[in-house]
Design a protein around this motif. Structure first.
Motif, PDB file in Angstrom:
ATOM      1  N   THR A 191      11.420  14.767 -12.332  1.00 41.43           N
ATOM      2  CA  THR A 191      10.469  13.598 -12.315  1.00 41.43           C
ATOM      3  C   THR A 191      10.942  12.507 -11.932  1.00 41.43           C
ATOM      4  O   THR A 191      11.559  11.761 -12.753  1.00 41.43           O
ATOM      5  CB  THR A 191       9.289  13.532 -13.255  1.00 41.43           C
ATOM      6  OG1 THR A 191       8.840  14.900 -13.470  1.00 41.43           O
ATOM      7  CG2 THR A 191       8.185  12.686 -12.668  1.00 41.43           C
ATOM      8  N   LEU A 192      10.727  11.997 -10.471  1.00 37.83           N
ATOM      9  CA  LEU A 192      11.207  10.270 -10.287  1.00 37.83           C
ATOM     10  C   LEU A 192       9.695   9.618 -10.306  1.00 37.83           C
ATOM     11  O   LEU A 192       8.985   9.628  -9.616  1.00 37.83           O
ATOM     12  CB  LEU A 192      11.765  10.469  -8.986  1.00 37.83           C
ATOM     13  CG  LEU A 192      11.917   8.855  -8.224  1.00 37.83           C
ATOM     14  CD1 LEU A 192      12.765   8.225  -9.198  1.00 37.83           C
ATOM     15  CD2 LEU A 192      12.426   8.939  -6.921  1.00 37.83           C
ATOM     16  N   TYR A 193       9.845   8.794 -11.193  1.00 35.63           N
ATOM     17  CA  TYR A 193       8.526   7.910 -11.548  1.00 35.63           C
ATOM     18  C   TYR A 193       8.634   6.439 -10.968  1.00 35.63           C
ATOM     19  O   TYR A 193       9.683   5.782 -11.028  1.00 35.63           O
ATOM     20  CB  TYR A 193       8.426   7.866 -13.054  1.00 35.63           C
ATOM     21  CG  TYR A 193       6.829   7.642 -13.597  1.00 35.63           C
ATOM     22  CD1 TYR A 193       6.185   6.438 -13.824  1.00 35.63           C
ATOM     23  CD2 TYR A 193       6.336   8.745 -13.745  1.00 35.63           C
ATOM     24  CE1 TYR A 193       4.681   6.333 -14.307  1.00 35.63           C
ATOM     25  CE2 TYR A 193       4.845   8.863 -14.219  1.00 35.63           C
ATOM     26  CZ  TYR A 193       4.351   7.505 -14.459  1.00 35.63           C
ATOM     27  OH  TYR A 193       3.177   7.511 -14.723  1.00 35.63           O
ATOM     28  N   THR A 194       7.565   5.858 -10.173  1.00 33.34           N
ATOM     29  CA  THR A 194       7.276   4.585  -9.866  1.00 33.34           C
ATOM     30  C   THR A 194       5.980   4.168  -9.744  1.00 33.34           C
ATOM     31  O   THR A 194       5.043   4.864 -10.079  1.00 33.34           O
ATOM     32  CB  THR A 194       7.840   4.826  -8.349  1.00 33.34           C
ATOM     33  OG1 THR A 194       7.757   3.471  -7.684  1.00 33.34           O
ATOM     34  CG2 THR A 194       7.004   5.890  -7.581  1.00 33.34           C
ATOM     35  N   TYR A 195       5.987   2.689  -9.863  1.00 34.75           N
ATOM     36  CA  TYR A 195       4.601   2.025  -9.683  1.00 34.75           C
ATOM     37  C   TYR A 195       4.455   1.606  -8.346  1.00 34.75           C
ATOM     38  O   TYR A 195       3.593   0.883  -8.120  1.00 34.75           O
ATOM     39  CB  TYR A 195       4.785   1.093 -10.975  1.00 34.75           C
ATOM     40  CG  TYR A 195       4.716   1.569 -12.365  1.00 34.75           C
ATOM     41  CD1 TYR A 195       3.308   1.782 -13.051  1.00 34.75           C
ATOM     42  CD2 TYR A 195       5.620   1.400 -12.831  1.00 34.75           C
ATOM     43  CE1 TYR A 195       3.324   2.347 -14.071  1.00 34.75           C
ATOM     44  CE2 TYR A 195       5.715   1.908 -14.311  1.00 34.75           C
ATOM     45  CZ  TYR A 195       4.672   2.200 -14.785  1.00 34.75           C
ATOM     46  OH  TYR A 195       4.609   2.684 -16.352  1.00 34.75           O
ATOM     47  N   ASN A 196       5.387   1.992  -7.405  1.00 35.38           N
ATOM     48  CA  ASN A 196       5.349   1.401  -6.050  1.00 35.38           C
ATOM     49  C   ASN A 196       4.258   2.195  -5.530  1.00 35.38           C
ATOM     50  O   ASN A 196       4.217   3.458  -5.283  1.00 35.38           O
ATOM     51  CB  ASN A 196       6.468   1.676  -5.441  1.00 35.38           C
ATOM     52  CG  ASN A 196       6.698   1.056  -3.762  1.00 35.38           C
ATOM     53  OD1 ASN A 196       5.438   1.113  -3.365  1.00 35.38           O
ATOM     54  ND2 ASN A 196       7.559   0.376  -3.923  1.00 35.38           N
ATOM     55  N   GLN A 197       2.982   1.448  -4.962  1.00 33.69           N
ATOM     56  CA  GLN A 197       1.888   2.054  -4.562  1.00 33.69           C
ATOM     57  C   GLN A 197       1.889   1.953  -2.894  1.00 33.69           C
ATOM     58  O   GLN A 197       0.960   2.300  -2.444  1.00 33.69           O
ATOM     59  CB  GLN A 197       0.679   1.243  -4.942  1.00 33.69           C
ATOM     60  CG  GLN A 197       0.544   1.344  -6.504  1.00 33.69           C
ATOM     61  CD  GLN A 197       0.481   2.812  -6.795  1.00 33.69           C
ATOM     62  OE1 GLN A 197      -0.680   3.434  -6.264  1.00 33.69           O
ATOM     63  NE2 GLN A 197       1.314   3.373  -7.564  1.00 33.69           N
ATOM     64  N   ASP A 198       3.049   1.474  -2.254  1.00 38.17           N
ATOM     65  CA  ASP A 198       2.888   1.406  -0.737  1.00 38.17           C
ATOM     66  C   ASP A 198       3.180   3.065  -0.372  1.00 38.17           C
ATOM     67  O   ASP A 198       4.122   3.504  -0.458  1.00 38.17           O
ATOM     68  CB  ASP A 198       4.104   0.564  -0.132  1.00 38.17           C
ATOM     69  CG  ASP A 198       4.095   0.597   1.252  1.00 38.17           C
ATOM     70  OD1 ASP A 198       3.687   1.290   2.106  1.00 38.17           O
ATOM     71  OD2 ASP A 198       4.483  -0.685   1.552  1.00 38.17           O
ATOM     72  N   PRO A 199       1.903   3.460   0.435  1.00 40.86           N
ATOM     73  CA  PRO A 199       2.203   4.692   1.046  1.00 40.86           C
ATOM     74  C   PRO A 199       3.159   5.104   2.041  1.00 40.86           C
ATOM     75  O   PRO A 199       3.884   6.053   1.962  1.00 40.86           O
ATOM     76  CB  PRO A 199       0.695   5.016   1.505  1.00 40.86           C
ATOM     77  CG  PRO A 199       0.250   3.721   1.758  1.00 40.86           C
ATOM     78  CD  PRO A 199       0.681   2.672   0.963  1.00 40.86           C
ATOM     79  N   GLU A 200       3.663   4.016   2.594  1.00 39.98           N
ATOM     80  CA  GLU A 200       4.540   4.159   3.786  1.00 39.98           C
ATOM     81  C   GLU A 200       5.951   4.424   2.784  1.00 39.98           C
ATOM     82  O   GLU A 200       6.851   5.067   3.557  1.00 39.98           O
ATOM     83  CB  GLU A 200       4.790   3.041   4.793  1.00 39.98           C
ATOM     84  CG  GLU A 200       3.392   3.023   5.784  1.00 39.98           C
ATOM     85  CD  GLU A 200       3.295   4.244   6.299  1.00 39.98           C
ATOM     86  OE1 GLU A 200       4.535   4.831   7.099  1.00 39.98           O
ATOM     87  OE2 GLU A 200       2.247   4.758   6.746  1.00 39.98           O
ATOM     88  N   VAL A 250      10.282   8.082   1.027  1.00 39.19           N
ATOM     89  CA  VAL A 250      11.187   8.679  -0.056  1.00 39.19           C
ATOM     90  C   VAL A 250      10.875  10.024  -0.188  1.00 39.19           C
ATOM     91  O   VAL A 250      11.960  10.785  -0.712  1.00 39.19           O
ATOM     92  CB  VAL A 250      11.168   7.889  -1.473  1.00 39.19           C
ATOM     93  CG1 VAL A 250      11.738   8.446  -2.671  1.00 39.19           C
ATOM     94  CG2 VAL A 250      11.172   6.341  -1.370  1.00 39.19           C
ATOM     95  N   ILE A 251       9.756  10.458  -0.197  1.00 38.39           N
ATOM     96  CA  ILE A 251       9.191  11.730  -0.325  1.00 38.39           C
ATOM     97  C   ILE A 251      10.296  12.746   0.628  1.00 38.39           C
ATOM     98  O   ILE A 251      10.643  13.837   0.327  1.00 38.39           O
ATOM     99  CB  ILE A 251       8.039  12.192  -0.203  1.00 38.39           C
ATOM    100  CG1 ILE A 251       7.126  11.692  -1.496  1.00 38.39           C
ATOM    101  CG2 ILE A 251       7.523  13.672   0.018  1.00 38.39           C
ATOM    102  CD1 ILE A 251       5.822  11.788  -1.304  1.00 38.39           C
ATOM    103  N   ASN A 252      10.361  12.225   2.013  1.00 41.05           N
ATOM    104  CA  ASN A 252      11.063  12.964   3.023  1.00 41.05           C
ATOM    105  C   ASN A 252      12.593  13.054   2.610  1.00 41.05           C
ATOM    106  O   ASN A 252      12.994  14.233   2.915  1.00 41.05           O
ATOM    107  CB  ASN A 252      11.031  11.995   4.340  1.00 41.05           C
ATOM    108  CG  ASN A 252       9.502  12.419   4.985  1.00 41.05           C
ATOM    109  OD1 ASN A 252       8.840  13.194   4.596  1.00 41.05           O
ATOM    110  ND2 ASN A 252       9.145  11.247   5.970  1.00 41.05           N
ATOM    111  N   VAL A 253      13.082  12.134   1.933  1.00 40.01           N
ATOM    112  CA  VAL A 253      14.653  12.174   1.505  1.00 40.01           C
ATOM    113  C   VAL A 253      14.696  13.239   0.174  1.00 40.01           C
ATOM    114  O   VAL A 253      15.443  13.916   0.305  1.00 40.01           O
ATOM    115  CB  VAL A 253      15.061  10.916   1.073  1.00 40.01           C
ATOM    116  CG1 VAL A 253      16.526  10.972   0.573  1.00 40.01           C
ATOM    117  CG2 VAL A 253      15.130   9.755   2.369  1.00 40.01           C
TER     118      VAL A 253
END
Length: 438
Positions: free
Chosen positions: A33-42, A47-50
């Protein structure tokens, strides 16, 4: 008959043995699990594509991105809350505001020092000091963005204003913005101008921070820095470069400015907007932040990756971290998506970066700003991994936007007193964090 039964049993044993062998030889998939608070959907989409590409190349490891909306501004509280939860956390994606100081002092991330050789640290041209705590490496750069000024060439041409240059100054910016502000046409000279409060102290004073035997302190209340802050404040109050009609922003404005619909001639914003602007404002240019009497110019933001102290799969997490931060294919994908500037000296990544630009001049401008990343990284003009950075940013934001930019406070003793209070509280945070770390 008996011979046939024996042959049948032998055949079954062979088949079962083969199946067992295949089952044993097949590796189980480890989920991370990679956890982030970044809420920018773009950004999340890129990152999900990578990560999907990584999962294809490494079928034995599956990485899931978890985005969590922060319910409080305190980084310490957020990280502690996550650490004490029952959630699986293997990798932490920390924003520039969430400096590693809090993560390290709270023992929420593991040291990467023993993996320094395998992390290709020499490939980074971004300064890695902001990724260290007490001279030990805990995170590595993941996403990098510079602050730029976008300008609408059509409006500059209409009002016969010369385009910004690489060497333009804060005086040039104010003169241009004043000439571009039109009550009749409902055009303002500068959008998001309040953000310049983070850069102008360093541009006039040389250093945003000072360090002594007690710790790190803001240096923006020193004489030279105050000169820059006062200049910018007067530009908003007197020159009305942001379209305000009175001394304070609450006294109405010419219009609600928007760079996209042509009611703002210039806009201060992240390099992350480069792709979007090409689509919505085709005839625009890019300029670095202005120069001041001092050498400091520009603001950069680094988002970092670290391995969570909770991770039960640190080796697999390290493999993911290496891939996301230094793998050529991964970095090319991220750069092409527009969510980051290059962070390493990889030529293929830089080629992908250059292809994002229709105008070679814009590429050279952004590359020039990128080359200054070693001077100012990790937060708005703040080069430090010292604990308490997040709280300092919150306090500065209130002071700059709610007081200075809004026109409610002038550069006088009250401003200096507030900076002193922020510094005093920051020293206490630093001392407390160091004691807990030791």
């Amino acid at each position: 008959m008996r011979k046939g039964i024996i042959l049948f049993l032998v055949f079954c044993i062979v088949i079962i043995s083969g199946c067992s062998s295949n089952i044993l030889s097949k590796k189980e998939t480890t989920e991370l699990t990679l956890y982030t608070y970044n809420q920018d959907p773009e950004v999340a989409k890129a990152v999900i594509n990578v990560l999907e590409q990584f999962n294809k190349e490494h079928p034995e490891i599956k990485v899931n991105l978890i985005r969590n909306a922060p319910n409080q501004p305190s980084v310490v509280g957020l990280l502690k809350q996550l650490e004490e939860s029952d959630k699986q956390v293997d990798l932490l994606w920390l924003s520039s505001y969430m400096g590693i100081g809090e993560a390290v002092a709270g023992k929420y991330v593991q040291s990467l020092e023993q993996h320094s050789d395998s992390l290709k640290l020499n490939d980074f041209y971004v300064d890695l000091e902001s990724q260290r705590y007490n001279d030990e490496l805990y995170t590595v750069p993941f996403l990098l963005n510079n602050t730029l000024i976008y300008y609408n060439k059509d409006l500059f041409d209409k009002y016969q204003i010369q385009y910004p240059t690489e060497d333009w100054t804060y005086e040039d910016l104010v003169n241009m913005a004043a000439g571009l502000t039109s009550v009749q046409d409902k055009v303002v000279g500068l959008l998001n101008g309040g953000f310049l409060y983070y850069s102008v102290p360093g541009a006039y004073g040389g250093n945003t921070l000072n360090e002594d035997e007690n710790g790190i302190q803001l240096a923006i209340a020193e004489e030279d820095a105050l000169e820059g802050i006062e200049f910018l404040t007067n530009a908003f109050r007197n020159n009305k470069i942001d379209g305000r009609l009175g001394e304070t922003y609450s006294e109405r404005a010419v219009t609600v400015p928007s760079f996209e619909n042509g009611t703002a001639a210039m806009m201060v914003n992240s390099s992350r907007f480069l792709n979007m602007q090409y689509e919505k404002v085709p005839n625009y240019g890019v300029a670095p932040l202005p120069k001041g009497p001092s050498s400091q110019q520009g603001i950069s933001f680094i988002e970092s990756l670290g391995i969570s102290s909770k991770s039960e799969h640190p080796e697999e997490a390290l493999e993911v971290l290496r891939y996301l931060t230094t793998d050529t294919a991964a970095r090319e994908l991220l750069v092409r998506s527009g969510v980051t500037l290059p962070t390493t000296s990889d030529e293929k990544v830089f080629d992908a970066f250059e292809k994002r630009f229709a105008d070679s001049g814009d590429f050279e401008t952004v590359q020039g700003a990128l080359n200054k990343s070693n001077e100012v990284t990790s937060g708005p003009g703040l080069v430090t991994s010292v604990p308490g950075l997040n709280n300092v940013i919150i306090k500065l934001e209130r002071l700059f936007y709610e007081q200075m930019y809004a026109g409610k406070m002038k550069v006088d003793g009250e401003f200096e007193a507030q900076i002193k209070q922020i510094n005093d509280e920051w020293l206490i945070e630093q001392q407390t964090a160091n004691e807990s770390f030791e």
